[in-house]
Design an enzyme around this catalytic site. Structure first.
Site, PDB file in Angstrom:
ATOM      1  N   LYS A  21       0.783  -1.820   1.069  1.00 31.15           N
ATOM      2  CA  LYS A  21      -0.566  -2.436   1.282  1.00 31.15           C
ATOM      3  C   LYS A  21      -1.088  -2.356   2.918  1.00 31.15           C
ATOM      4  O   LYS A  21      -0.994  -1.284   3.546  1.00 31.15           O
ATOM      5  CB  LYS A  21      -0.706  -3.771   0.753  1.00 31.15           C
ATOM      6  CG  LYS A  21      -0.164  -3.668  -0.918  1.00 31.15           C
ATOM      7  CD  LYS A  21      -0.860  -2.947  -1.568  1.00 31.15           C
ATOM      8  CE  LYS A  21      -0.187  -2.689  -3.072  1.00 31.15           C
ATOM      9  NZ  LYS A  21       0.236  -3.986  -3.692  1.00 31.15           N
ATOM     10  N   ASP A  34       6.536 -13.793  -0.847  1.00 32.64           N
ATOM     11  CA  ASP A  34       5.818 -12.425  -0.803  1.00 32.64           C
ATOM     12  C   ASP A  34       4.418 -12.596   0.018  1.00 32.64           C
ATOM     13  O   ASP A  34       3.667 -13.308  -0.297  1.00 32.64           O
ATOM     14  CB  ASP A  34       5.366 -12.045  -2.140  1.00 32.64           C
ATOM     15  CG  ASP A  34       4.469 -10.937  -2.506  1.00 32.64           C
ATOM     16  OD1 ASP A  34       4.143 -10.298  -1.289  1.00 32.64           O
ATOM     17  OD2 ASP A  34       4.107 -10.278  -3.758  1.00 32.64           O
ATOM     18  N   TYR A  73       0.914 -11.953  -8.219  1.00 39.60           N
ATOM     19  CA  TYR A  73       1.064 -10.529  -8.183  1.00 39.60           C
ATOM     20  C   TYR A  73       1.563 -10.097  -9.541  1.00 39.60           C
ATOM     21  O   TYR A  73       2.776 -10.490  -9.891  1.00 39.60           O
ATOM     22  CB  TYR A  73       1.684  -9.671  -7.255  1.00 39.60           C
ATOM     23  CG  TYR A  73       1.628  -8.459  -7.414  1.00 39.60           C
ATOM     24  CD1 TYR A  73       0.754  -7.378  -7.193  1.00 39.60           C
ATOM     25  CD2 TYR A  73       2.894  -7.602  -7.891  1.00 39.60           C
ATOM     26  CE1 TYR A  73       0.822  -6.152  -7.504  1.00 39.60           C
ATOM     27  CE2 TYR A  73       2.713  -6.266  -8.280  1.00 39.60           C
ATOM     28  CZ  TYR A  73       1.822  -5.659  -8.128  1.00 39.60           C
ATOM     29  OH  TYR A  73       1.542  -4.186  -8.237  1.00 39.60           O
ATOM     30  N   ARG A 108      21.016   7.556   1.529  1.00 35.63           N
ATOM     31  CA  ARG A 108      20.831   6.493   0.601  1.00 35.63           C
ATOM     32  C   ARG A 108      21.556   5.167   1.176  1.00 35.63           C
ATOM     33  O   ARG A 108      20.945   4.230   0.844  1.00 35.63           O
ATOM     34  CB  ARG A 108      21.589   6.821  -0.686  1.00 35.63           C
ATOM     35  CG  ARG A 108      21.452   5.885  -1.588  1.00 35.63           C
ATOM     36  CD  ARG A 108      21.608   6.165  -2.998  1.00 35.63           C
ATOM     37  NE  ARG A 108      22.714   7.068  -3.549  1.00 35.63           N
ATOM     38  CZ  ARG A 108      24.221   6.690  -3.402  1.00 35.63           C
ATOM     39  NH1 ARG A 108      24.209   5.441  -3.284  1.00 35.63           N
ATOM     40  NH2 ARG A 108      25.119   7.371  -3.673  1.00 35.63           N
TER      41      ARG A 108
HETATM   42  C1  LIG Z   1       1.367  -4.316  -4.718  1.00 31.66           C
HETATM   43  C2  LIG Z   1       2.094  -5.628  -4.523  1.00 31.66           C
HETATM   44  C3  LIG Z   1       3.313  -5.820  -4.749  1.00 31.66           C
HETATM   45  C4  LIG Z   1       4.239  -4.495  -5.569  1.00 31.66           C
HETATM   46  O1  LIG Z   1       4.366  -3.633  -4.386  1.00 31.66           O
HETATM   47  P1  LIG Z   1       4.701  -2.136  -4.733  1.00 31.66           P
HETATM   48  O2  LIG Z   1       4.910  -1.592  -3.326  1.00 31.66           O
HETATM   49  O3  LIG Z   1       3.299  -1.622  -5.614  1.00 31.66           O
HETATM   50  O4  LIG Z   1       5.827  -2.147  -5.513  1.00 31.66           O
HETATM   51  C5  LIG Z   1       3.874  -7.050  -4.739  1.00 31.66           C
HETATM   52  N1  LIG Z   1       3.097  -8.066  -4.195  1.00 31.66           N
HETATM   53  C6  LIG Z   1       1.886  -7.960  -3.826  1.00 31.66           C
HETATM   54  C7  LIG Z   1       0.982  -9.118  -3.451  1.00 31.66           C
HETATM   55  C8  LIG Z   1       1.324  -6.708  -4.119  1.00 31.66           C
HETATM   56  O5  LIG Z   1      -0.105  -6.495  -3.795  1.00 31.66           O
END
Ligand SMILES: *Cc1c(COP(=O)(O)O)cnc(C)c1O
Length: 392
Positions: free
Chosen positions: A204, A179, A106, A54
C-alpha cells in the site's frame, strides 16, 4: 548513515536510509538478484549479509534498517506480502493460545484468523474497535498471548487508542501487534505508544505505486518470540523477491511527500463533502465529527491518512440494502477520474464498494463506498465526486 538516528523521517526516506559509500558508490540503491553468495578461501562469506536468499538478501538490508528506524523498533523484516507477515506472527503462537482481534478490520486478516484459529487450536475473540471496554473484556488473562489491532481500521476508520491497547495487553501478559498500514510511520509510530510489533502491507502506501506486493514487520525488541517469527519467514519461504524489494525501496524515497499530499487531499475532500445532501455520512478520522477524532488527534501526527468512506443516501422510494447498494454502485459507476479498484495508498485515487467485494457475509453496509485518496490535484477529485453524486 552514521548519524541516522538524529535525522528527521523525511530526510531518512529521501536518502533511502543509506549512503552511496555503503554500496561502492551507487547513488540509487543497487539490486542483488543472486540467490546464493560466495565464500572466500577461509570459508567466510565475502558479503556478510547471508549465504542464501531465503534467509537474507543484501537488497533487503538497507530497507529493513531504515524501516526499523522509522518505526522506532529494534529490527524489521520484509515479507512476500502483508498476509505473509501476519501469518508469521500468528504461527509463532502455540496451540491453545488465545488471540484478541477486531470485529471491523482488514477483511483478509479477519477471515483468515477465523478459519486458521479454528483449524489450529487457537482461541480467537473479536472486540469492537470503537468501544475501549470491549478490548479489555475480550482478554483472557494468562491465555491471551496476542492482541492484534488496526488503526484507523478498515473501512469505518475507527481509531483504536494504542496506549490503552498496549496497557490492556501487557497487564494480561499478551503482546500488542498493530496493523499500521493506513496510518504509515509518517502519521503514527505504534512502538513509541507501547506496541510490541508493527505490521504493514507494504503493498500500500509504503511502496505507493501499485506495482509490488510486500509485507513488513517491525519489532520493539528482539526476543524468543521474534526469533520464531524470523524462522517462520525463512522456513515458510515467505520472502520478498529482490526486484520487489528494490521497487519498494524506490517507492519509500517519496513516502513522506506522498503521504503528506494524499492526507491533505483527503482532509480537504472530507471537509468538502461532510454535509453533502446525497450522503448520510463521511467517515474520516480528521473530521471533528468522527467518533475517533480525539484519539486520532493525539496519536497521529501531520495528518489523518488517505482513507475515507462515504455513505450514500438511497434514491427516493427505496431504503433497503438492495436500493442502498444500487445507489452506492451508481456513484462509483459515474466516477470518471477516480478508478474503480481495490487496494489503497497509491498515487491515483480509488473507489470501492466493499459490500460487493466481500459478499453476503460482509459486515460492511451496502451504502458504503471506500475511497483511497491519491496525490492528484484535490480540485479535480472534488469535481469528479461532485458530478458522480449529482445524479445520485
Ligand atoms: C492490504 C492490507 C493487508 C494485507 O496485505 P497484503 O500485502 O495484501 O498481503 C493487511 N492490512 C491492511 C490494512 C491492508 O490494507
Amino acid at each position: 548513515m552514521s548519524d541516522e538516528r538524529e535525522l528527521k523521517p523525511a530526510t531518512l526516506l529521501a536518502h533511502g536510509g543509506r549512503r552511496p559509500e555503503d554500496d561502492g558508490g551507487d547513488v540509487a540503491p543497487p539490486l542483488h538478484p543472486s540467490t546464493n553468495y560466495a565464500r572466500d578461501e577461509a570459508y567466510s562469506l565475502i558479503n556478510p549479509a547471508g549465504s542464501y536468499s531465503r534467509d537474507a538478501n543484501p537488497t533487503y538490508l538497507p530497507v529493513e534498517r531504515m524501516l526499523a528506524r522509522l518505526e522506532g523498533g529494534e529490527e524489521a523484516l520484509l515479507f512476500g506480502s502483508g498476509m505473509a507477515a501476519t501469518a508469521a506472527v500468528v504461527q509463532a503462537l502455540k496451540p491453545g493460545d488465545h488471540i484478541v482481534g477486531l470485529k471491523v478490520m482488514y477483511w483478509g486478516i479477519r477471515g483468515w484468523l477465523i478459519d486458521f484459529c479454528a483449524d489450529w487450536g487457537l482461541g480467537l475473540d473479536l472486540a469492537d474497535a470503537a468501544d475501549p471496554q470491549s478490548l479489555a473484556q475480550a482478554i483472557q488473562p494468562g491465555r491471551t498471548k496476542l492482541v492484534w489491532i488496526e488503526s484507523p481500521c478498515n473501512p469505518t476508520w475507527d481509531v483504536v487508542d494504542i496506549v490503552d491497547a498496549a496497557r490492556i495487553a501487557h497487564q494480561a501478559g499478551a503482546r500488542l501487534a498493530v496493523d499500521s498500514t493506513v496510518a504509515t510511520p509518517v502519521h503514527t509510530r505504534p512502538i513509541e505508544l507501547g506496541a510490541d510489533m508493527v505490521m504493514h502491507s507494504a503493498t500500500k502506501s509504503l511502496n505507493g505505486h501499485g506495482d509490488a506486493v510486500a509485507g513488513l514487520l517491525v519489532t520493539a525488541r528482539k526476543d524468543a518470540f521474534w526469533d520464531r517469527v524470523h524462522a517462520n519467514r525463512a522456513n515458510g519461504g515467505a520472502v520478498l523477491g529482490p526486484f520487489e524489494t528494490w521497487l519498494l525501496h524506490r517507492g519509500l524515497r517519496t513516502l513522506h511527500l506522498r503521504v503528506d499530499r494524499s492526507s491533505a487531499n483527503a482532509l480537504a475532500i472530507a471537509r468538502h463533502f461532510h454535509d453533502h445532501p446525497k450522503l448520510t455520512a463521511v467517515l474520516y478520522p480528521g473530521l471533528e465529527s468522527h467518533p475517533g477524532h480525539a484519539i486520532a488527534k493525539r496519536q497521529m501526527q501531520g495528518g489523518y491518512g488517505a482513507m475515507m468512506s462515504l455513505r450514500v443516501k438511497a434514491a427516493p422510494g427505496g431504503a433497503d440494502a438492495t436500493a442502498l447498494g444500487a445507489a452506492a454502485l451508481g456513484v462509483a459507476a459515474r466516477c470518471k477520474l477516480i478508478v474503480r479498484a481495490t487496494s489503497l495508498g497509491g498515487t491515483e485515487s480509488l473507489i470501492e464498494h466493499r459490500a460487493s467485494v466481500e459478499g453476503p457475509t460482509s459486515p460492511i453496509p451496502a451504502d458504503l463506498l471506500r475511497l483511497s485518496i491519491g496525490i492528484e490535484d484535490k480540485d479535480d477529485l472534488i469535481a469528479d465526486l461532485e458530478q458522480a453524486l449529482a445524479a445520485a
